[in-house]
Design an enzyme around this catalytic site. Structure first.
Site, PDB file in Angstrom:
ATOM      1  N   TYR A   1      -2.465  -0.005  10.750  1.00 52.19           N
ATOM      2  CA  TYR A   1      -2.467  -0.468   9.358  1.00 52.19           C
ATOM      3  C   TYR A   1      -1.196  -0.012   8.645  1.00 52.19           C
ATOM      4  CZ  TYR A   1      -4.059  -0.959   4.482  1.00 52.19           C
ATOM      5  OH  TYR A   1      -4.180  -1.290   3.158  1.00 52.19           O
TER       6      TYR A   1
ATOM      7  N   SER B   1       0.853  -1.193   0.000  1.00 54.21           N
ATOM      8  CA  SER B   1       0.000   0.000   0.000  1.00 54.21           C
ATOM      9  C   SER B   1       0.880   1.231   0.000  1.00 54.21           C
ATOM     10  CB  SER B   1      -0.896   0.019   1.240  1.00 54.21           C
ATOM     11  OG  SER B   1      -1.545   1.268   1.376  1.00 54.21           O
TER      12      SER B   1
END
Length: 706
Positions: free
Chosen positions: A596, A583
């Site tokens: 995260y 990501s």
């Protein structure tokens, strides 16, 4: 109404009167229907084997006069799946007139080119070598099939006598001869000498049957095959145990699967010494009865009889000298010992080639075995793709059935090696191989993608299968997985996909997925770590459970899946690829995202460390960093979208546009964009790239790596 006059135990009667009635009056459609239902039963004919035809009266497009046209399966087709585009349509009178310029059996091959001058239907598939075999016979509908039971008689030492006695002269016998123009003339000559017969047995090869209508032809074929099958069944074990009885006991089914999955990658690596191969494993009762028998050592080296069999299975299999319950933990030792067996096979095959080649023979092909037999466990087959390896497995089972039948009523006789070579390296077969379409970039590759029942993972899997790969779809959600697998099977066929439920935090689940992959495809080439979740909270709102869950799925999940993948890749010795879907959050400090983002940063750095350590095994590790891929993604469920919208001070409905507007390109990132990036790393153009990452985020300056 058509009603069969006999019941069938050994073949499937599939004629559906209601379907056939809709085709009445269209002989070509009835030919296709008959062909498809014949090809649906592997006891009747194998994939790609045999041929079917019909003759109709059509108007000549030039003279407008009625002419007889023969419609026949074209070169390289399969009767079980054949459609109108798979037929060749030829003028019967022109085809038969070629007899006037035929120069003899030594000039067989030149006749094939002349078939093109007999074409009636300009949309025809290339006519096959079987064309004259049908053309010189006068019947409206003809089946040339390769039933195991018929070939068992045709490949037995006393086949001609058995044929005469069993059918009382109603089936004539023609000795073995390679298919071609001359054999077509011999079939007509045999018919002329035996008027009123219902078929012809081709020694070592197959069966010709016919009828005035599609249904009569179909019934004639089934009845003849049923008679052959019943005759064999009555003789199994009559004079001696089948295949001489059991010599080796089978492991239990679970043990067989475990042993086969463990050995398959090693075998795949050895079988791929020239080009990567995709595998198939089979441990059916038919296979086990043969490989566990006393007669294995006598029959396996003899090779197969029917040309269609050994064209796909090679002249003979490799039999492993390895105990069924052998300890497979010493991978290096296994590679060495089995590697010597492979080398001996390659030398045998090279000798076979050298001793039988002609001055104009094509170059020797891959000398590795296609079929590998492991007594007590099962049969492996390796070929260029899953369908070809599966079909090779099916063909060898046909060969086993032939050997079993021939040995039950007489003695099995294989083709002489020179005859076998002349078919395997036939220039017409070589020309057929040269006409095959170019392989796709991911042909011969097997890819496992975690979290691939939807969203990014599914998009990557679909791009990979479109580029030729076999794909393993995995997901924790069984219902979602089932739906994705059904979709892939419908679009790409069952050979292209395997679905396995996988929880990346569960080692047993992972081991089962790896075993299923090795059993289905023989090994692994590409692993895409895509499974993940997202939790968005303010820093102080994060719990220990949030951190643990994110770490278990994203970081430890990537670690465990990669570790299992590395083991397979090293056993194969063929290198491989990891693509880790991380990501932009691995690079950018976003609000309310600490757990995260930290997990994603760990995934990214783990990827770099993997690349550094695995390079010596030619294993490449690269990263794709998406951002804000909302399309079909589970990531936006469970409150994530609401939390992200709150973090940015906007409404949920405005998230897609918000994400697009913050990029340099002002565009939304789609699943297909991530799939393109993943393919870029494994498609061949970036084969010297490892340890790299590719941002697919529309352009975020904060995520620039340097």
């Amino acid at each position: 109404m058509n009603t069969p006059i006999m019941s069938f135990k050994h073949v499937s009667y599939l004629w559906d009167e209601s379907k056939a009635a809709k085709l009445e009056g269209n002989e070509v459609d009835l030919l296709l229907y008959r062909s498809n239902i014949l090809g649906a039963d592997l006891r009747i004919t194998n994939y790609g084997g045999g041929n079917t035809s019909c003759k109709t009266i059509e108007l000549d497009p030039l003279t407008k006069e009625p002419v007889e046209v023969m419609w026949i399966k074209g070169s390289g087709g399969d009767i079980g799946t054949m459609t109108r585009s798979g037929l060749a349509g030829l003028y019967v009178d022109k085809l038969r007139s070629l007899k006037g310029i035929y120069r003899g059996i030594e000039f067989e091959d030149e006749m094939v080119e002349l078939f093109n001058h007999c074409i009636y239907d300009l949309a025809s598939k290339a006519p096959s070598i079987d064309t004259p075999l049908h053309g010189f016979l006068p019947f409206k509908h003809i089946d040339h099939l390769h039933p195991d039971a018929a070939i068992a008689i045709a490949a037995s030492k006393e086949g001609e006598r058995i044929t005469e006695e069993l059918w009382k002269g109603a089936i004539a016998w023609v000795p073995w001869q390679r298919p071609g123009f001359d054999l077509g003339l011999k079939l007509k000559e045999t018919l002329d000498k035996n008027p009123g017969i219902r078929g012809i047995m081709l020694g070592g090869h197959g069966l010709f049957t016919w009828g005035d209508t599609a249904y009569e032809c179909y019934m004639n074929s089934l009845e003849v095959i049923e008679m052959a099958s019943s005759y064999l069944a009555a003789n199994y074990g009559k004079s001696r145990p089948v295949f001489g009885g059991e010599k080796v006991a089978s492991l239990s089914e679970n043990q067989r699967k475990s042993q086969a999955a463990a050995l398959a990658p090693i075998l795949r690596g050895l079988a791929s010494s020239e080009k990567r191969m995709v595998g198939t494993f089979n441990d059916s009762e038919t296979v086990l009865q043969f490989i566990n028998s006393h007669d294995l050592t006598k029959l396996a080296p003899m090779g197969t009889s029917c040309p269609d069999h050994f064209l796909r299975t090679k002249i003979s299999p490799l039999v492993l000298d390895l105990a069924a319950d052998a300890d497979l933990s010493d991978v290096a030792g296994l590679k060495d010992s089995i590697g010597k067996a492979f080398q001996a096979y390659r030398e045998m095959y090279a000798s076979y080639y050298e001793n039988h080649k002609h001055p104009n023979s094509p170059a020797m092909r891959d000398p590795n075995p296609v079929v590998i037999l492991w007594p007590g466990v099962g049969m492996f087959s390796y070929a260029k793709d899953k369908q070809t390896s599966r079909v090779a497995s099916e063909f060898y089972i046909n060969a086993i059935n032939v050997m079993r039948g021939a040995e039950a009523v007489s003695e099995y006789v294989s083709l002489p090696l020179q005859e076998a070579f002349d078919i395997e390296y036939w220039l017409l077969e070589e020309a057929k191989l040269q006409r095959m379409p170019k392989e796709k970039p991911l042909s011969r590759k097997i890819a496992l993608i975690t979290g691939s029942a939807g969203g990014i993972g599914k998009g990557i899997a679909e791009r990979f299968v479109q580029e030729g790969a076999c794909v393993v779809l995995t997901d924790i959600d069984q219902d979602r997985l089932n739906s994705a697998v059904a979709e892939f099977e419908k679009k790409y066929g069952k050979d292209a996909v395997l679905g396995v439920q996988l929880d990346v935090t569960d080692k047993k689940s992972l081991a089962d997925a790896i075993q299923a992959t090795c059993l289905k495809f023989g090994g692994l080439d590409i692993v895409v770590n895509n499974a993940g979740i997202s939790i968005s909270r303010a820093f102080e709102a994060h719990t220990d459970q949030d951190w643990a869950r994110l770490n278990d799925i994203l970081v430890m999940g990537q670690f465990h899946v990669s570790k299992a993948g590395v083991n397979i890749l090293r056993e194969q010795g063929l290198g491989g690829d990891f693509v880790n879907v991380v990501s932009k959050n691995a690079l950018v400090a976003g609000p309310k995202n600490v757990a995260y983002g930290t997990a994603k940063a760990a995934q990214l750095h783990m990827s770099r460390l993997m690349a550094a350590e695995l390079a010596e095994d030619k294993i490449r590790v690269n990263v794709v960093n998406p951002d804000a891929v909302i399309e079909n993604s589970n990531i936006w469920e469970g409150g994530w979208a609401e939390n992200r919208a709150k973090a940015y001070g906007i409404e949920v409905k405005d998230l897609p546009q918000y994400y697009a507007n913050r990029t340099l390109l002002k565009e939304s990132v789609k699943v297909s964009d991530i799939a393109d990036a993943a393919f870029a790393f494994v498609g061949g153009l970036l084969s010297k790239s490892t340890g790299n990452m590719l941002n697919v985020d529309g352009g975020l300056a904060a995520a620039f790596p340097r």
